[in-house]
Design an enzyme around this catalytic site. Structure first.
Site, mmCIF file in Angstrom:
data_model
loop_
_atom_site.group_PDB
_atom_site.id
_atom_site.type_symbol
_atom_site.label_atom_id
_atom_site.label_comp_id
_atom_site.label_asym_id
_atom_site.label_seq_id
_atom_site.Cartn_x
_atom_site.Cartn_y
_atom_site.Cartn_z
ATOM 1 N N SER A 124 44.389 55.028 30.340
ATOM 2 C CA SER A 124 42.967 54.881 30.032
ATOM 3 C C SER A 124 42.481 56.051 29.176
ATOM 4 O O SER A 124 42.979 57.183 29.310
ATOM 5 C CB SER A 124 42.193 54.878 31.359
ATOM 6 O OG SER A 124 40.826 55.060 31.125
ATOM 7 N N TYR A 148 40.257 58.923 39.630
ATOM 8 C CA TYR A 148 40.834 57.801 38.861
ATOM 9 C C TYR A 148 41.581 58.345 37.642
ATOM 10 O O TYR A 148 42.736 57.989 37.385
ATOM 11 C CB TYR A 148 39.724 56.830 38.431
ATOM 12 C CG TYR A 148 40.196 55.770 37.448
ATOM 13 C CD1 TYR A 148 41.064 54.756 37.866
ATOM 14 C CD2 TYR A 148 39.793 55.788 36.113
ATOM 15 C CE1 TYR A 148 41.516 53.790 36.975
ATOM 16 C CE2 TYR A 148 40.237 54.831 35.211
ATOM 17 C CZ TYR A 148 41.096 53.833 35.651
ATOM 18 O OH TYR A 148 41.546 52.877 34.759
ATOM 19 N N LYS A 152 45.742 58.374 36.633
ATOM 20 C CA LYS A 152 46.387 57.912 35.387
ATOM 21 C C LYS A 152 47.241 59.033 34.782
ATOM 22 O O LYS A 152 48.348 58.805 34.309
ATOM 23 C CB LYS A 152 45.328 57.455 34.366
ATOM 24 C CG LYS A 152 44.588 56.180 34.765
ATOM 25 C CD LYS A 152 45.512 54.990 34.781
ATOM 26 C CE LYS A 152 44.836 53.728 35.273
ATOM 27 N NZ LYS A 152 45.748 52.625 35.540
HETATM 28 P P1 NAD Z 1 41.717 44.365 37.616
HETATM 29 O O1 NAD Z 1 41.259 44.985 38.888
HETATM 30 O O2 NAD Z 1 41.003 43.167 37.126
HETATM 31 O O3 NAD Z 1 43.273 44.021 37.709
HETATM 32 C C1 NAD Z 1 44.180 44.793 38.466
HETATM 33 C C2 NAD Z 1 45.005 43.809 39.300
HETATM 34 O O4 NAD Z 1 45.925 44.548 40.101
HETATM 35 C C3 NAD Z 1 44.148 42.986 40.263
HETATM 36 O O5 NAD Z 1 44.492 41.621 40.113
HETATM 37 C C4 NAD Z 1 44.528 43.503 41.651
HETATM 38 O O6 NAD Z 1 44.476 42.489 42.623
HETATM 39 C C5 NAD Z 1 45.947 44.009 41.412
HETATM 40 N N1 NAD Z 1 46.376 45.088 42.312
HETATM 41 C C6 NAD Z 1 45.704 46.230 42.618
HETATM 42 N N2 NAD Z 1 46.448 46.983 43.452
HETATM 43 C C7 NAD Z 1 47.610 46.308 43.663
HETATM 44 C C8 NAD Z 1 48.778 46.568 44.445
HETATM 45 N N3 NAD Z 1 48.904 47.661 45.186
HETATM 46 N N4 NAD Z 1 49.764 45.650 44.435
HETATM 47 C C9 NAD Z 1 49.668 44.514 43.694
HETATM 48 N N5 NAD Z 1 48.583 44.222 42.949
HETATM 49 C C10 NAD Z 1 47.570 45.102 42.935
HETATM 50 O O7 NAD Z 1 41.720 45.517 36.519
HETATM 51 P P2 NAD Z 1 41.850 45.393 34.937
HETATM 52 O O8 NAD Z 1 40.522 45.661 34.344
HETATM 53 O O9 NAD Z 1 42.596 44.176 34.585
HETATM 54 O O10 NAD Z 1 42.739 46.690 34.663
HETATM 55 C C11 NAD Z 1 44.155 46.611 34.570
HETATM 56 C C12 NAD Z 1 44.706 48.018 34.403
HETATM 57 O O11 NAD Z 1 44.124 48.609 33.255
HETATM 58 C C13 NAD Z 1 44.387 48.949 35.583
HETATM 59 O O12 NAD Z 1 45.511 49.774 35.792
HETATM 60 C C14 NAD Z 1 43.220 49.771 35.073
HETATM 61 O O13 NAD Z 1 43.181 51.049 35.665
HETATM 62 C C15 NAD Z 1 43.554 49.875 33.585
HETATM 63 N N6 NAD Z 1 42.369 50.095 32.741
HETATM 64 C C16 NAD Z 1 41.301 49.235 32.853
HETATM 65 C C17 NAD Z 1 40.166 49.459 32.088
HETATM 66 C C18 NAD Z 1 38.949 48.560 32.217
HETATM 67 O O14 NAD Z 1 37.852 48.980 31.818
HETATM 68 N N7 NAD Z 1 39.082 47.333 32.712
HETATM 69 C C19 NAD Z 1 40.122 50.558 31.197
HETATM 70 C C20 NAD Z 1 41.232 51.390 31.108
HETATM 71 C C21 NAD Z 1 42.357 51.141 31.895
#
Ligand code: NAD
Ligand code: UDP
Length: 343
Positions: A124, A148, A152
């Site tokens: 991120s 958070y 990362k």
């Molecule tokens: P999201 O919460 O929609 O998706 C994450 C998925 O991981 C969910 O379906 C959740 O059920 C699953 N999950 C969480 N912990 C788990 C575990 N221990 N075992 C199995 N499954 C698990 O989030 P997103 O927005 O799709 O983000 C995806 C990735 O991108 C994350 O790592 C997040 O930190 C990173 N990210 C997101 C953003 C944003 O703004 N959305 C920005 C930068 C980075």
């Protein structure tokens, strides 16, 4: 190719699965559905007309993960699974070290055990903390301002450390800026199980009249109109960046292994007021708002230098802010219709 997608039922992962299936890959998803629902998997299959191999497994369940890796040989892993709320991480830091860092270490270990060497990790832009200038490039210093962000940074460090132990691994760390938007079908979008903290999900709540008004967190930043500036990227463009990264991993002529960090954004910054204005105009909706105090821990502005990602991945974002606002609202409207139908 056989691709394992962790967190593939989530917001970004589900869009990425669509693109991977469209490209002809065989896709396996592991997700514990802690922040998503099985509907996302059905909808990916509906959109693509293809089958997903879905396993409801927690990444922390070593036996379950071991059984999965034993049953199938993967060519690459795209690792999205984790918790993503900055404010929740401040209240429950241990949850973030456990669910983001420890689960990733277990994944790395199991990949090593089964000799899987290609990995894309969801990092991120938050790893840059408050940057000293913009645009931000990949050589800017890393600074964890909350649990958070630290989670990362720790995973990035583990992957770099692991790379020294296994020098033929091919790793891409994608540092996303602000993903918004939704699939053009209206079937996939950001569907958090809890109250959203991010700007677009909150605007959608106001547009759907679930919330009366949006709180704009501060208008005294040193930005064009005083409100915070971010680099918003359409989730479909972000998914394309994963497919390009995968192609790079699987076909790069770099002789030895590598661990590259790449920023993924559009290179343009928009203020909170610009987002509200564009959303209102393109969707013909009024978004009432009140300016309140700054949100603790917020930075004033963040947008990326796109040079490295463009050069290395031969990728750039195609969709503009109008597309992002239009597709987000279309998704919210479909979701409202679905909820009404279910009740
Ligand atoms: P999201 O919460 O929609 O998706 C994450 C998925 O991981 C969910 O379906 C959740 O059920 C699953 N999950 C969480 N912990 C788990 C575990 N221990 N075992 C199995 N499954 C698990 O989030 P997103 O927005 O799709 O983000 C995806 C990735 O991108 C994350 O790592 C997040 O930190 C990173 N990210 C997101 C953003 C944003 O703004 N959305 C920005 C930068 C980075
Ligand atoms: N923001 C806001 N009101 C909200 C949510 C966010 O004014 O209800 C602002 C926030 O201060 C920031 C921008 O919108 O300037 C993007 O916030 P978001 O939480 O979506 O992303 P992040 O700050 O993590 O980059």
């Amino acid at each position: 190719m056989n691709i394992l997608v962790t967190g593939g039922a989530g917001f970004i992962g589900s869009h990425c699965c669509v693109q991977l299936l469209d490209e002809g890959h065989d896709v396996t998803v592991v997700d514990n559905l802690s922040n998503s629902s099985i509907e996302a998997i059905y909808n990916i299959e509906l959109i693509t007309g293809k089958k997903i191999n879905f396993f409801e497994i927690d990444l922390l369940d070593e036996e379950g993960m071991n059984n999965l890796f034993q049953s199938k040989k993967f060519d690459a892993v795209i690792h999205f699974a984790g918790s993503k709320s900055v404010s929740e991480s401040v209240d429950f830091p241990l949850k973030y070290y456990f669910n983001n860092v420890y689960s990733s270490i277990l994944l790395i270990r199991i990949m090593a055990k089964y000799d899987i060497k290609n990995l894309i990790f969801s990092s991120s832009a938050t790893v840059y903390g408050e940057p000293s200038s913009v645009p931000i490039n990949e050589s800017f210093p890393i600074k964890g301002m909350n649990p958070y962000a630290i989670s990362k940074i720790k995973v990035e460090e583990h992957l770099r450390g692991n790379f020294h132990e296994y020098p033929d691994w091919r790793i891409i760390l994608l540092r996303y800026f602000n993903p918004i938007g939704a699939h053009k079908s209206g079937l996939l979008g950001d569907n958090p199980n809890d109250k959203p903290n991010n700007l677009m999900p909150f605007i959608l709540k106001v547009a759907s009249m679930e919330e009366e008004y949006l709180e704009v967190f501060g208008n005294d930043y040193e930005t064009k109109d005083g409100t915070g500036v971010r680099d918003y990227i359409h989730v479909s463009d972000l998914s394309d960046a994963h497919v390009s990264s995968l192609n790079y991993l699987l076909s790069s002529d770099e002789k030895s292994g590598f661990c590259h960090a790449l920023n993924i954004g559009t290179g343009r910054g928009y203020s909170v007021l610009e987002i509200i204005e564009t959303f209102e105009k393109i969707n013909n909706k009024n978004i009432p708002y009140k300016v309140v105090d700054r949100r603790p821990g917020d930075i004033s502005q963040s947008f990326t230098d796109t040079e490295l990602s463009q050069r290395m991945l031969k990728w750039s974002a195609k969709k503009d802010l109008n597309d992002m606002c239009k597709d987000s609202w279309k998704w919210k409207q479909s979701e409202m219709k679905r909820k009404k139908y279910e009740s």
